[in-house]
Design a protein around this motif. Sequence first.
Motif, PDB file in Angstrom:
ATOM      1  N   ALA A 164     -18.173 -57.467  17.403  1.00  0.00           N
ATOM      2  CA  ALA A 164     -18.037 -56.118  17.975  1.00  0.00           C
ATOM      3  C   ALA A 164     -19.029 -55.203  17.278  1.00  0.00           C
ATOM      4  O   ALA A 164     -19.533 -55.503  16.192  1.00  0.00           O
ATOM      5  CB  ALA A 164     -16.612 -55.609  17.806  1.00  0.00           C
ATOM      6  N   ALA A 165     -19.325 -54.099  17.934  1.00  0.00           N
ATOM      7  CA  ALA A 165     -20.188 -53.061  17.363  1.00  0.00           C
ATOM      8  C   ALA A 165     -19.376 -51.785  17.230  1.00  0.00           C
ATOM      9  O   ALA A 165     -18.643 -51.420  18.158  1.00  0.00           O
ATOM     10  CB  ALA A 165     -21.395 -52.825  18.259  1.00  0.00           C
ATOM     11  N   PHE A 166     -19.494 -51.133  16.077  1.00  0.00           N
ATOM     12  CA  PHE A 166     -18.816 -49.855  15.885  1.00  0.00           C
ATOM     13  C   PHE A 166     -19.820 -48.728  16.077  1.00  0.00           C
ATOM     14  O   PHE A 166     -20.874 -48.704  15.430  1.00  0.00           O
ATOM     15  CB  PHE A 166     -18.211 -49.758  14.486  1.00  0.00           C
ATOM     16  CG  PHE A 166     -17.602 -48.405  14.207  1.00  0.00           C
ATOM     17  CD1 PHE A 166     -16.347 -48.094  14.709  1.00  0.00           C
ATOM     18  CD2 PHE A 166     -18.289 -47.448  13.475  1.00  0.00           C
ATOM     19  CE1 PHE A 166     -15.786 -46.840  14.476  1.00  0.00           C
ATOM     20  CE2 PHE A 166     -17.736 -46.203  13.236  1.00  0.00           C
ATOM     21  CZ  PHE A 166     -16.481 -45.902  13.739  1.00  0.00           C
ATOM     22  N   VAL A 177     -24.630 -46.686  14.556  1.00  0.00           N
ATOM     23  CA  VAL A 177     -23.659 -47.776  14.460  1.00  0.00           C
ATOM     24  C   VAL A 177     -23.321 -48.058  12.995  1.00  0.00           C
ATOM     25  O   VAL A 177     -24.053 -47.676  12.076  1.00  0.00           O
ATOM     26  CB  VAL A 177     -24.208 -49.056  15.129  1.00  0.00           C
ATOM     27  CG1 VAL A 177     -24.457 -48.815  16.604  1.00  0.00           C
ATOM     28  CG2 VAL A 177     -25.488 -49.534  14.423  1.00  0.00           C
ATOM     29  N   GLY A 178     -22.209 -48.748  12.794  1.00  0.00           N
ATOM     30  CA  GLY A 178     -21.768 -49.113  11.450  1.00  0.00           C
ATOM     31  C   GLY A 178     -22.286 -50.487  11.080  1.00  0.00           C
ATOM     32  O   GLY A 178     -21.871 -51.490  11.664  1.00  0.00           O
ATOM     33  N   GLY A 179     -23.187 -50.536  10.103  1.00  0.00           N
ATOM     34  CA  GLY A 179     -23.737 -51.807   9.674  1.00  0.00           C
ATOM     35  C   GLY A 179     -23.029 -52.356   8.457  1.00  0.00           C
ATOM     36  O   GLY A 179     -21.851 -52.057   8.208  1.00  0.00           O
ATOM     37  N   ALA A 180     -23.753 -53.146   7.675  1.00  0.00           N
ATOM     38  CA  ALA A 180     -23.188 -53.713   6.453  1.00  0.00           C
ATOM     39  C   ALA A 180     -22.879 -52.616   5.444  1.00  0.00           C
ATOM     40  O   ALA A 180     -23.480 -51.547   5.467  1.00  0.00           O
ATOM     41  CB  ALA A 180     -24.176 -54.708   5.856  1.00  0.00           C
ATOM     42  N   ILE A 219     -17.231 -53.083  22.055  1.00  0.00           N
ATOM     43  CA  ILE A 219     -17.762 -51.886  21.401  1.00  0.00           C
ATOM     44  C   ILE A 219     -16.567 -51.011  21.002  1.00  0.00           C
ATOM     45  O   ILE A 219     -15.692 -50.737  21.818  1.00  0.00           O
ATOM     46  CB  ILE A 219     -18.695 -51.099  22.344  1.00  0.00           C
ATOM     47  CG1 ILE A 219     -19.900 -51.970  22.729  1.00  0.00           C
ATOM     48  CG2 ILE A 219     -19.175 -49.806  21.690  1.00  0.00           C
ATOM     49  CD1 ILE A 219     -20.748 -51.375  23.841  1.00  0.00           C
ATOM     50  N   ILE A 220     -16.544 -50.605  19.740  1.00  0.00           N
ATOM     51  CA  ILE A 220     -15.458 -49.784  19.221  1.00  0.00           C
ATOM     52  C   ILE A 220     -15.991 -48.385  18.944  1.00  0.00           C
ATOM     53  O   ILE A 220     -17.004 -48.209  18.254  1.00  0.00           O
ATOM     54  CB  ILE A 220     -14.868 -50.376  17.921  1.00  0.00           C
ATOM     55  CG1 ILE A 220     -14.503 -51.860  18.120  1.00  0.00           C
ATOM     56  CG2 ILE A 220     -13.674 -49.572  17.460  1.00  0.00           C
ATOM     57  CD1 ILE A 220     -13.458 -52.113  19.176  1.00  0.00           C
ATOM     58  N   LEU A 221     -15.300 -47.380  19.463  1.00  0.00           N
ATOM     59  CA  LEU A 221     -15.683 -45.982  19.250  1.00  0.00           C
ATOM     60  C   LEU A 221     -14.498 -45.223  18.683  1.00  0.00           C
ATOM     61  O   LEU A 221     -13.343 -45.648  18.807  1.00  0.00           O
ATOM     62  CB  LEU A 221     -16.116 -45.334  20.567  1.00  0.00           C
ATOM     63  CG  LEU A 221     -17.258 -46.009  21.311  1.00  0.00           C
ATOM     64  CD1 LEU A 221     -16.715 -46.792  22.500  1.00  0.00           C
ATOM     65  CD2 LEU A 221     -18.268 -44.980  21.788  1.00  0.00           C
ATOM     66  N   ALA A 235     -22.593 -47.842  27.451  1.00  0.00           N
ATOM     67  CA  ALA A 235     -22.907 -49.200  27.902  1.00  0.00           C
ATOM     68  C   ALA A 235     -24.350 -49.324  28.384  1.00  0.00           C
ATOM     69  O   ALA A 235     -24.930 -50.412  28.345  1.00  0.00           O
ATOM     70  CB  ALA A 235     -21.948 -49.608  29.016  1.00  0.00           C
ATOM     71  N   ALA A 236     -24.918 -48.207  28.842  1.00  0.00           N
ATOM     72  CA  ALA A 236     -26.285 -48.241  29.363  1.00  0.00           C
ATOM     73  C   ALA A 236     -27.346 -48.107  28.283  1.00  0.00           C
ATOM     74  O   ALA A 236     -28.534 -48.299  28.557  1.00  0.00           O
ATOM     75  CB  ALA A 236     -26.457 -47.124  30.393  1.00  0.00           C
ATOM     76  N   MET A 237     -26.957 -47.789  27.052  1.00  0.00           N
ATOM     77  CA  MET A 237     -27.935 -47.638  25.969  1.00  0.00           C
ATOM     78  C   MET A 237     -28.626 -48.971  25.678  1.00  0.00           C
ATOM     79  O   MET A 237     -28.002 -50.035  25.801  1.00  0.00           O
ATOM     80  CB  MET A 237     -27.253 -47.093  24.714  1.00  0.00           C
ATOM     81  CG  MET A 237     -26.788 -45.642  24.867  1.00  0.00           C
ATOM     82  SD  MET A 237     -25.990 -45.004  23.379  1.00  0.00           S
ATOM     83  CE  MET A 237     -25.876 -43.263  23.806  1.00  0.00           C
ATOM     84  N   PRO A 238     -29.903 -48.928  25.277  1.00  0.00           N
ATOM     85  CA  PRO A 238     -30.649 -50.173  25.040  1.00  0.00           C
ATOM     86  C   PRO A 238     -29.952 -51.133  24.075  1.00  0.00           C
ATOM     87  O   PRO A 238     -30.078 -52.359  24.231  1.00  0.00           O
ATOM     88  CB  PRO A 238     -31.968 -49.669  24.448  1.00  0.00           C
ATOM     89  CG  PRO A 238     -32.141 -48.305  25.031  1.00  0.00           C
ATOM     90  CD  PRO A 238     -30.753 -47.726  25.117  1.00  0.00           C
ATOM     91  N   ALA A 239     -29.205 -50.594  23.101  1.00  0.00           N
ATOM     92  CA  ALA A 239     -28.524 -51.459  22.138  1.00  0.00           C
ATOM     93  C   ALA A 239     -27.444 -52.308  22.794  1.00  0.00           C
ATOM     94  O   ALA A 239     -27.075 -53.367  22.263  1.00  0.00           O
ATOM     95  CB  ALA A 239     -27.915 -50.624  21.015  1.00  0.00           C
ATOM     96  N   PHE A 240     -26.915 -51.842  23.933  1.00  0.00           N
ATOM     97  CA  PHE A 240     -25.770 -52.531  24.536  1.00  0.00           C
ATOM     98  C   PHE A 240     -25.993 -52.977  25.972  1.00  0.00           C
ATOM     99  O   PHE A 240     -25.206 -53.782  26.483  1.00  0.00           O
ATOM    100  CB  PHE A 240     -24.538 -51.613  24.486  1.00  0.00           C
ATOM    101  CG  PHE A 240     -24.229 -51.102  23.107  1.00  0.00           C
ATOM    102  CD1 PHE A 240     -24.085 -51.975  22.041  1.00  0.00           C
ATOM    103  CD2 PHE A 240     -24.088 -49.741  22.869  1.00  0.00           C
ATOM    104  CE1 PHE A 240     -23.811 -51.509  20.771  1.00  0.00           C
ATOM    105  CE2 PHE A 240     -23.815 -49.266  21.601  1.00  0.00           C
ATOM    106  CZ  PHE A 240     -23.673 -50.146  20.540  1.00  0.00           C
ATOM    107  N   ALA A 241     -26.999 -52.453  26.631  1.00  0.00           N
ATOM    108  CA  ALA A 241     -27.212 -52.803  28.038  1.00  0.00           C
ATOM    109  C   ALA A 241     -27.347 -54.317  28.195  1.00  0.00           C
ATOM    110  O   ALA A 241     -28.123 -54.965  27.497  1.00  0.00           O
ATOM    111  CB  ALA A 241     -28.459 -52.096  28.558  1.00  0.00           C
TER     112      ALA A 241
END
Length: 297
Positions: A164-166, A177-180, A219-221, A235-241
């Motif tokens: 998942a992506a935060f 986004v939340g990384g390491a 995806i967690i918001l 959802a349309a952003m390049p990171a997630f599309a």
Amino acid sequence: MALLVLTASREPVLAQSAPTPRDTSRIVAIGGAVTEILYALGAGDRIVAIDTSSTYPPEALKTKPNVGYMRALSPEGVLSAGPSLIIALEGAGPPDAVKVLKGAAVPFETVPEPRDAGNVVANIRRVADLAGVPERGAALAQAVEQDFAALAALRARITTPRSAAFVLSASGTAPVVGGAHTSADAIFALAGVENAMRAVNGYKPAVDEAVLGAQPYAIILMKDSNHAVGDDAIAAMPAFAGSPAAAARRLYRMDGGYLLGFGPRTPQAARDLAALIYPELELATLPSHPWTAPAAP
């Protein structure tokens, strides 16, 4: 005779090392986890002020004066609450303000920013000791330890981890986004979820090629932010599309303080996150307690 001499020689030493009784009647709590722990310990009535990250329990927001954001404190604002003790989460700032507060007559104590079960339990005991209620702290720590054990049993049922992506915030085309090494990464680990954004260190805009190809399952918001950015835009952003998360519309929103606070409710928060990612497992809920009562919507 030797015993008498030994006893007599120890008495002055013990008298000198005995701790000075601490006045814990007026506490400024800085950090959401600190505030939650104090309320869970039954010491909420001693809190004379909180910071803006202290969003739980709801009565804290309604009844306590606020000294501002924990990383942008004003010494004058904190001291104007008339505290006899200040307990702050590590990372409170800015450094100059903390230096002034540490130089004031009021004791200024810090607790580490927790990122795992052991840290959460240790902080409970530490705050309880500072507040002068160690017995309550032992009981609360034991209950939370049991909740973490129950969470671990649920996590053991996950045989094929999903990612998942935060998303901390979003504007333009690159979500932050939340990384390491973030609290988001830590709560994912407790929930048995892989962090699709581990190629990022800290909270950063998702622009790197490795991140753009992460393909998160979900995806967690935060429920209490990103109000201006809808699920379609995320959802349309390049990171997630084109990711499985976007294609299946698996975008979930949780209360930020609950998810990332790392206080006594953390086992329940991790379980609820896991239940979103692995619905087919039908994970049992963890025990409810007075300190886990849901906040009003």
